[in-house]
Design an enzyme around this catalytic site. Structure first.
Site, PDB file in Angstrom:
ATOM      1  N   ARG A 348     -15.459  10.489 -20.704  1.00 39.08           N
ATOM      2  CA  ARG A 348     -16.243  10.012 -21.846  1.00 39.08           C
ATOM      3  C   ARG A 348     -17.742  10.135 -21.571  1.00 39.08           C
ATOM      4  O   ARG A 348     -18.507  10.477 -22.458  1.00 39.08           O
ATOM      5  CB  ARG A 348     -15.887   8.559 -22.189  1.00 39.08           C
ATOM      6  CG  ARG A 348     -16.519   8.099 -23.502  1.00 39.08           C
ATOM      7  CD  ARG A 348     -16.117   6.684 -23.894  1.00 39.08           C
ATOM      8  NE  ARG A 348     -16.473   6.403 -25.269  1.00 39.08           N
ATOM      9  CZ  ARG A 348     -17.641   5.918 -25.662  1.00 39.08           C
ATOM     10  NH1 ARG A 348     -18.589   5.685 -24.770  1.00 39.08           N
ATOM     11  NH2 ARG A 348     -17.880   5.687 -26.943  1.00 39.08           N
ATOM     12  N   CYS A 349     -18.135   9.856 -20.335  1.00 45.11           N
ATOM     13  CA  CYS A 349     -19.553   9.967 -19.981  1.00 45.11           C
ATOM     14  C   CYS A 349     -20.078  11.385 -20.196  1.00 45.11           C
ATOM     15  O   CYS A 349     -21.262  11.583 -20.478  1.00 45.11           O
ATOM     16  CB  CYS A 349     -19.773   9.585 -18.517  1.00 45.11           C
ATOM     17  SG  CYS A 349     -19.458   7.850 -18.126  1.00 45.11           S
ATOM     18  N   MET A 350     -19.194  12.365 -20.042  1.00 46.37           N
ATOM     19  CA  MET A 350     -19.637  13.761 -20.051  1.00 46.37           C
ATOM     20  C   MET A 350     -19.563  14.423 -21.424  1.00 46.37           C
ATOM     21  O   MET A 350     -19.769  15.629 -21.535  1.00 46.37           O
ATOM     22  CB  MET A 350     -18.814  14.561 -19.039  1.00 46.37           C
ATOM     23  CG  MET A 350     -19.099  14.143 -17.603  1.00 46.37           C
ATOM     24  SD  MET A 350     -18.219  15.115 -16.365  1.00 46.37           S
ATOM     25  CE  MET A 350     -16.567  14.400 -16.452  1.00 46.37           C
TER      26      MET A 350
END
Length: 359
Positions: A348-350
């Site tokens: 999700r961060c990416m």
């Protein structure tokens, strides 16, 4: 892709914009600043320099004009879409703020995003901070914002005012979590894997005393061994988490139990919640479950990315968590990411979702 997803790479979008010399010069002046450029021709700074640094990431030069942006692969943070509005983030740490400038410069010029409403009011508010990892959008009327190490209340309240005036959002829920690097953003603690279904850390919301005791024991063991302890202090966890609901009528309602509050508001269904490292019944004690969950959470087990409801991406090393999701009929697309995980961020961060409806 086979999942019907179109992927755009930020570096390619940057190159697209800079293929026009006029746009190239304007973008460099906007991101670098005219005073910093001095007499340097903006055309000397290539698109790659805006990411890897100028004169280069491998040159140890005290006069470097641009430092590299090693965190830019965490595309969730510099900006985020809510409906058709692109909100430019205001990073907590100054070292990352150029990422927001670069995101604004690219999205405002790329032809694919012509007509997109871009809001940089929070970026320009010196008292407000907000980062995309703290923002979750469960439905067309609700936004969750983590009040964390990186996002403050003023950032969340500034976002609420903008959304209430310009979108269909009817409530913004501020979720207060420990302001510690270990819990960097809200999406390190839970993410959505299907409609009203989340994956989260076991017992974290309802029984923080277990985490407090485990942390206390870690500090005791480090003291016994004479080593420095990097774990949170027990007092950082003992107060627990809570949430406040903001609505356009400016009323604010507080819930001391986050999961119960989200259930009451219809944001989640607790009975289908998945916990990191598997369900509670698979373990002899709560402490045993939490210890296994903390091991997988080091590899961002709760930081899944939903390609669509019921289909998510996860690091393959989180085996127990993946099996727990599959037991709930969630399809998990696994990838290795052996080097990516070193940056302390997950799928999700990416990613930065641009448009959720079918293309």
């Amino acid at each position: 892709s086979t999942q019907g997803v179109r992927v755009l790479y930020f570096a390619d979008m940057l190159k697209d914009v800079c293929s026009d010399p006029v746009q190239h010069k304007e973008l460099v002046r906007e991101v670098v600043g005219k005073s910093a450029l001095g007499n340097l021709d903006p055309m000397r700074i290539q698109p790659s320099h805006l990411i890897i640094g100028y004169p280069g990431v491998y040159r140890f030069d005290t006069t470097t004009l641009l430092e590299p942006l090693p965190n830019l692969y965490f595309m969730r943070d510099p900006a985020f879409f809510i409906q058709d509005h692109l909100i430019i983030s205001h990073f907590y740490y100054p070292i990352r703020q150029r990422e927001s400038l670069l995101a604004k410069a690219v999205f405002s010029r790329h032809p694919l995003f012509e007509g997109v409403k871009i809001y940089d009011g929070i970026y320009n508010d010196p008292e407000a901070t907000i980062e995309g990892g703290d923002v979750l959008v469960p439905d067309s009327e609700t936004v969750l914002v983590g009040i964390s190490e990186r996002t403050n209340e003023k950032g969340a309240e500034h976002l609420a005012r903008y959304l209430f005036e310009n979108t269909s959002i009817k409530r913004l829920i501020k979720i207060f979590i420990p302001q510690r690097h270990e819990f960097m953003h809200l999406d390190t603690l839970f993410t959505f894997i299907d409609r009203q279904q989340i994956i989260t850390m076991p017992l974290f919301w309802d029984s923080p005393e277990y985490y407090t005791e485990i942390t206390r024991e870690v500090h005791r063991q480090c003291g016994r061994l004479g080593t420095k302890c990097h774990a949170p202090h027990p007092e950082h966890l003992s107060s627990g988490c809570y949430m406040k609901v903001l609505t356009p009528d400016k009323e604010e309602r507080q819930y001391n139990n986050v999961m119960a509050g989200l259930d009451e508001l219809g944001v989640i269904v607790p009975d289908i919640t998945v916990t990191v490292a598997g369900q509670r019944s698979a373990y002899n004690t709560p402490e045993e479950h939490i210890q296994e969950a903390l091991r997988e959470q080091w590899n961002d087990a709760a930081n899944t990315f939903a390609l669509k409801p019921g289909t998510v991406m996860s690091y393959s090393r989180n085996g127990m968590t993946i099996r727990a999701m599959e037991d709930r009929m969630v399809e998990v697309l696994q990838f290795d990411g052996g080097e990516l995980v070193r940056g302390r961020g997950g799928p999700r961060c990416m990613t930065m979702p641009l448009k959720r409806e079918p293309i």
